[in-house]
Scaffold this motif. Structure first.
Motif, PDB file in Angstrom:
ATOM      1  N   THR A  24       0.830  -1.209   0.000  1.00  0.00           N
ATOM      2  CA  THR A  24       0.000   0.000   0.000  1.00  0.00           C
ATOM      3  C   THR A  24       0.861   1.254   0.000  1.00  0.00           C
ATOM      4  O   THR A  24       0.638   2.192  -0.777  1.00  0.00           O
ATOM      5  CB  THR A  24      -0.928  -0.004   1.229  1.00  0.00           C
ATOM      6  OG1 THR A  24      -1.955  -0.961   1.016  1.00  0.00           O
ATOM      7  CG2 THR A  24      -1.554   1.346   1.462  1.00  0.00           C
ATOM      8  N   ILE A  25       1.890   1.251   0.868  1.00  0.00           N
ATOM      9  CA  ILE A  25       2.724   2.453   0.984  1.00  0.00           C
ATOM     10  C   ILE A  25       3.488   2.713  -0.302  1.00  0.00           C
ATOM     11  O   ILE A  25       3.474   3.826  -0.828  1.00  0.00           O
ATOM     12  CB  ILE A  25       3.690   2.328   2.194  1.00  0.00           C
ATOM     13  CG1 ILE A  25       2.889   2.417   3.501  1.00  0.00           C
ATOM     14  CG2 ILE A  25       4.745   3.418   2.156  1.00  0.00           C
ATOM     15  CD1 ILE A  25       3.689   2.171   4.733  1.00  0.00           C
ATOM     16  N   TRP A  26       4.123   1.688  -0.847  1.00  0.00           N
ATOM     17  CA  TRP A  26       4.949   1.996  -2.026  1.00  0.00           C
ATOM     18  C   TRP A  26       4.101   2.299  -3.250  1.00  0.00           C
ATOM     19  O   TRP A  26       4.446   3.185  -4.050  1.00  0.00           O
ATOM     20  CB  TRP A  26       6.062   0.965  -2.256  1.00  0.00           C
ATOM     21  CG  TRP A  26       5.737  -0.306  -3.004  1.00  0.00           C
ATOM     22  CD1 TRP A  26       5.557  -1.525  -2.462  1.00  0.00           C
ATOM     23  CD2 TRP A  26       5.629  -0.472  -4.428  1.00  0.00           C
ATOM     24  NE1 TRP A  26       5.311  -2.448  -3.443  1.00  0.00           N
ATOM     25  CE2 TRP A  26       5.353  -1.830  -4.659  1.00  0.00           C
ATOM     26  CE3 TRP A  26       5.712   0.378  -5.519  1.00  0.00           C
ATOM     27  CZ2 TRP A  26       5.167  -2.354  -5.934  1.00  0.00           C
ATOM     28  CZ3 TRP A  26       5.528  -0.139  -6.792  1.00  0.00           C
ATOM     29  CH2 TRP A  26       5.254  -1.497  -6.986  1.00  0.00           C
TER      30      TRP A  26
ATOM     31  N   LEU B 175      -4.067   0.501  10.828  1.00  0.00           N
ATOM     32  CA  LEU B 175      -2.816   0.656  10.075  1.00  0.00           C
ATOM     33  C   LEU B 175      -2.911   1.830   9.101  1.00  0.00           C
ATOM     34  O   LEU B 175      -1.986   2.636   8.979  1.00  0.00           O
ATOM     35  CB  LEU B 175      -2.490  -0.634   9.324  1.00  0.00           C
ATOM     36  CG  LEU B 175      -1.996  -1.773  10.207  1.00  0.00           C
ATOM     37  CD1 LEU B 175      -1.833  -3.052   9.405  1.00  0.00           C
ATOM     38  CD2 LEU B 175      -0.673  -1.400  10.864  1.00  0.00           C
ATOM     39  N   TYR B 176      -4.069   1.926   8.392  1.00  0.00           N
ATOM     40  CA  TYR B 176      -4.255   3.085   7.496  1.00  0.00           C
ATOM     41  C   TYR B 176      -4.186   4.382   8.303  1.00  0.00           C
ATOM     42  O   TYR B 176      -3.550   5.349   7.899  1.00  0.00           O
ATOM     43  CB  TYR B 176      -5.615   3.011   6.790  1.00  0.00           C
ATOM     44  CG  TYR B 176      -5.632   2.123   5.569  1.00  0.00           C
ATOM     45  CD1 TYR B 176      -4.960   2.509   4.403  1.00  0.00           C
ATOM     46  CD2 TYR B 176      -6.333   0.930   5.552  1.00  0.00           C
ATOM     47  CE1 TYR B 176      -4.982   1.699   3.279  1.00  0.00           C
ATOM     48  CE2 TYR B 176      -6.365   0.123   4.426  1.00  0.00           C
ATOM     49  CZ  TYR B 176      -5.686   0.513   3.297  1.00  0.00           C
ATOM     50  OH  TYR B 176      -5.704  -0.269   2.177  1.00  0.00           O
ATOM     51  N   LEU B 177      -4.833   4.355   9.463  1.00  0.00           N
ATOM     52  CA  LEU B 177      -4.879   5.553  10.311  1.00  0.00           C
ATOM     53  C   LEU B 177      -3.475   5.966  10.746  1.00  0.00           C
ATOM     54  O   LEU B 177      -3.118   7.148  10.722  1.00  0.00           O
ATOM     55  CB  LEU B 177      -5.756   5.266  11.535  1.00  0.00           C
ATOM     56  CG  LEU B 177      -6.106   6.468  12.401  1.00  0.00           C
ATOM     57  CD1 LEU B 177      -6.961   7.441  11.620  1.00  0.00           C
ATOM     58  CD2 LEU B 177      -6.839   6.023  13.661  1.00  0.00           C
ATOM     59  N   VAL B 178      -2.651   4.966  11.108  1.00  0.00           N
ATOM     60  CA  VAL B 178      -1.291   5.267  11.555  1.00  0.00           C
ATOM     61  C   VAL B 178      -0.497   5.921  10.414  1.00  0.00           C
ATOM     62  O   VAL B 178       0.145   6.952  10.583  1.00  0.00           O
ATOM     63  CB  VAL B 178      -0.587   3.986  12.053  1.00  0.00           C
ATOM     64  CG1 VAL B 178       0.907   4.223  12.196  1.00  0.00           C
ATOM     65  CG2 VAL B 178      -1.182   3.538  13.376  1.00  0.00           C
TER      66      VAL B 178
ATOM     67  N   LEU C  12       0.753   9.797  10.537  1.00  0.00           N
ATOM     68  CA  LEU C  12       2.193  10.078  10.495  1.00  0.00           C
ATOM     69  C   LEU C  12       2.495  11.080   9.375  1.00  0.00           C
ATOM     70  O   LEU C  12       3.269  12.010   9.532  1.00  0.00           O
ATOM     71  CB  LEU C  12       2.990   8.795  10.257  1.00  0.00           C
ATOM     72  CG  LEU C  12       3.220   7.915  11.474  1.00  0.00           C
ATOM     73  CD1 LEU C  12       3.994   6.665  11.074  1.00  0.00           C
ATOM     74  CD2 LEU C  12       3.980   8.677  12.539  1.00  0.00           C
ATOM     75  N   LEU C  13       1.825  10.869   8.248  1.00  0.00           N
ATOM     76  CA  LEU C  13       2.034  11.744   7.093  1.00  0.00           C
ATOM     77  C   LEU C  13       1.548  13.164   7.379  1.00  0.00           C
ATOM     78  O   LEU C  13       2.198  14.140   7.020  1.00  0.00           O
ATOM     79  CB  LEU C  13       1.269  11.164   5.909  1.00  0.00           C
ATOM     80  CG  LEU C  13       1.949  11.347   4.581  1.00  0.00           C
ATOM     81  CD1 LEU C  13       3.238  10.571   4.554  1.00  0.00           C
ATOM     82  CD2 LEU C  13       1.042  10.895   3.484  1.00  0.00           C
ATOM     83  N   SER C  14       0.400  13.265   8.060  1.00  0.00           N
ATOM     84  CA  SER C  14      -0.109  14.593   8.438  1.00  0.00           C
ATOM     85  C   SER C  14       0.919  15.328   9.273  1.00  0.00           C
ATOM     86  O   SER C  14       1.180  16.508   9.066  1.00  0.00           O
ATOM     87  CB  SER C  14      -1.387  14.491   9.259  1.00  0.00           C
ATOM     88  OG  SER C  14      -2.330  13.748   8.587  1.00  0.00           O
TER      89      SER C  14
END
Lengths: 244, 322
Positions: B127-129, B299-302, B306-308
């Motif tokens: 998902t991240i990459w 996990l999506y929330l984390v 973090l990005l915010s």
């Protein structure tokens, strides 16, 4: 140095078109300081902006140092680097430091080396009396200081002509003097200048000629002594009565 | 009495806590009523687990020695023809042979354990990459399209408008299907490439509008000043307008990128094993439906929070010249 023949600029927004500059012809010789005054909406700023092509004029001819702006072979950018412009609202680049504001165009347009551009910039900032603020961002400077940086930025291109579009109108009264001093010094050094301003004192002391514009036309063009003591046009007479 | 008052705050904080607690209690009661049995202990193994690798004898021979080495043991096998002994290391508790035993080649001796990445971690990584790659390409597409959108050339402007309207007017899910089943088939694209392509085109259209708005928000005086110094339109754009515009649109761009991370869950429909698809696969084997979906959501929330935080920090850094 500047030659204008039958210049016409029409704004055709909503409603009926407005002839902001209406068939104006004049010239400014090398080293001459011309002050353009007139009521607001008289087209004096638009006229000034036509001189470096910031306004695309509809008809007529503007010739700067022998180069015809309207000629399709003319590269407008090469003309503009010879014509410095100072704006009412300074228009410094807020994301660049004072020094970068003055060096950017030197490096990008004149292709000067960093050291050379820095040296030139510092010399000019010293000249306008603001060298100690070289590494500040423009937002940290007062209006008068910003305008002096803007003048230095324009001078860094070694222009042959300087255009001033109401350079002191957005300033607090106590800062007007410092900007006018710089302009006066420039005039003494023999810079060709066209100045739109409401500073009648400056016009009287520094100008070689005063042009009075109204409704897009130059109504009167005379030496300051003659203009301020005995204006011929009735419109100029009422204008002077209101501002003096 | 002064007009400025300091109302007491703690009752409101208390009320907030009460509401959140009753929400949690409601959830708990709801799961009780459907007789759901929570098995949170099953979740961690889907992040990391210990895999056992069976170790077999490389040669036939006799076990001559077993030396303990921490939790493991080294088993020396001496071949019958008198060659040099060969040693095999296995976990002591999986040891299946004794000293003196003879073993044939490829006989089972024991097993080695080592940590392996579970499907949840793997899915999170995918998902991240995928989000980063498609976000990066999307930013590039958006920048070009945003500039074309403002171009005086009617062809470029028309193409930009067409692309933006097309993407913004259709659902992402449908775009992914079209990209995978139509464009992917025509151009023979890998499913990952199709997924990234669809996401990048999607985010590019929205980015284009953000960048266009950013450019238009920069005062006209800025480009006039630059042009009056003799800079060309392109120089004015790269040195003066774009740097200021990008700084200004950082918050909406960040929001768009955070949305992209969430929207990327849709690529699971073309069988890309992202976090969402991993979650679905795990549920078929673990039956811990609620736990896995809650974990996936967390996990999506984390990642997004973090990005915010990162972008908040960037914004403050960029505010230097204000």
């Amino acid at each position: 140095m500047i030659k204008v023949n039958n210049l016409v600029k029409v704004f055709s927004g909503r409603g009926k078109p407005v002839r902001a500059v209406d068939n104006v012809s004049t010239q400014v010789s090398k080293g001459e300081v011309v002050v353009i005054i007139g009521p607001s909406g008289s087209g004096k700023s638009t006229f000034l902006r036509c001189l470096n092509g910031l306004e695309a004029f509809d008809d007529g001819q503007v010739i700067i140092d022998g180069v015809d702006l309207g000629d399709s072979k003319t590269n407008i950018n090469t003309v503009r680097r010879e014509v410095g412009m100072v704006f009412q609202h300074f228009n410094l680049f807020p994301h660049k430091t004072v020094l970068e504001n003055v060096t950017l165009a030197q490096r990008v347009v004149r292709k000067r080396k960093a050291a050379e551009a820095d040296e030139k910039a510092m010399a000019l900032l010293t000249k306008v009396g603001i060298a100690e603020k070289a590494h500040e961002y423009p937002s940290r400077l007062s209006g008068g200081q910003q305008q002096r940086v803007a003048i230095a930025r324009a001078l860094a291109m070694d222009p042959k002509v300087m255009l001033f579009d109401e350079p002191t109108s957005a300033l607090d009264p106590e800062m007007v003097g410092e900007v006018l001093d710089v302009m006066q010094q420039l005039a003494r050094e023999g810079m060709t200048m066209a100045v739109v301003t409401h500073e009648m004192g400056f016009a009287r002391e520094v100008a070689h000629r005063v042009m009075f514009m109204d409704a897009g036309k130059i109504l009167e063009d005379a030496p300051p002594m003659a203009f301020f003591t005995a204006p011929k046009e009735p419109r100029a007479q009422t204008f002077l009565k209101q501002v003096l | 009495m002064p007009l400025k008052r300091h109302p007491t705050q703690w009752p409101w904080h208390g009320l907030l806590a009460l509401i959140l607690l009753s929400l949690a209690a409601g959830l708990w009661v709801a799961t009780k009523r459907v007789n759901y049995e929570w098995r949170w202990e099953r979740v961690p193994q889907y992040f990391f687990y210990q895999a056992e690798d069976a170790q077999s004898a490389p040669v036939a021979g006799t076990i001559t020695q077993i030396r303990p080495d921490g939790a493991r043991s080294r088993v020396d096998i001496t071949p019958a023809n008198g060659d040099q002994a060969v040693s095999v290391t296995v976990e002591t508790d999986t040891l299946k042979v004794k000293v003196g035993e003879t073993v044939a080649e490829s006989n089972d001796i024991g097993a080695q354990r080592h940590w392996k990445i579970g499907p949840l971690t793997w899915g999170l990584w995918v998902t991240i990459w995928i989000s980063f790659v498609s976000g990066f390409i999307g930013l590039f597409i958006g920048l070009i399209t945003g500039l074309c959108r403002l171009s005086p050339n009617p062809t470029l402007r028309g193409l930009a408008v067409f692309y933006i309207e097309l993407i913004r007017g259709t659902p992402l899910l449908v775009q992914i299907f079209i990209f995978y089943f139509f464009i992917g088939t025509v151009l023979n694209l890998d499913r990952i490439v199709a997924g990234i392509g669809a996401l990048a085109l999607f985010v590019g259209a929205y980015t284009a509008e953000i960048i266009r708005a950013g450019i238009q928000s920069i005062a006209k005086g800025q480009s006039e000043a630059a042009r009056s110094l003799g800079m060309t339109a392109a120089q004015t754009m790269t040195h003066i307008v774009l740097p200021q515009a990008l700084k200004r649109v950082l918050p909406p761009l960040a929001g768009q990128f955070i949305s992209l991370i969430k929207d990327s869950s849709l690529v699971s429909v073309i069988a890309i094993t992202d976090l969402t698809k991993s979650g679905r696969e795990i549920i078929t084997s673990s039956f811990a439906t609620f736990e896995i979906w809650f974990t996936v959501a967390l996990l999506y929330l984390v990642v997004t929070s973090l990005l915010s935080q990162l972008l908040f920090w960037l914004e403050r850094r960029f505010a230097r010249s204000d």
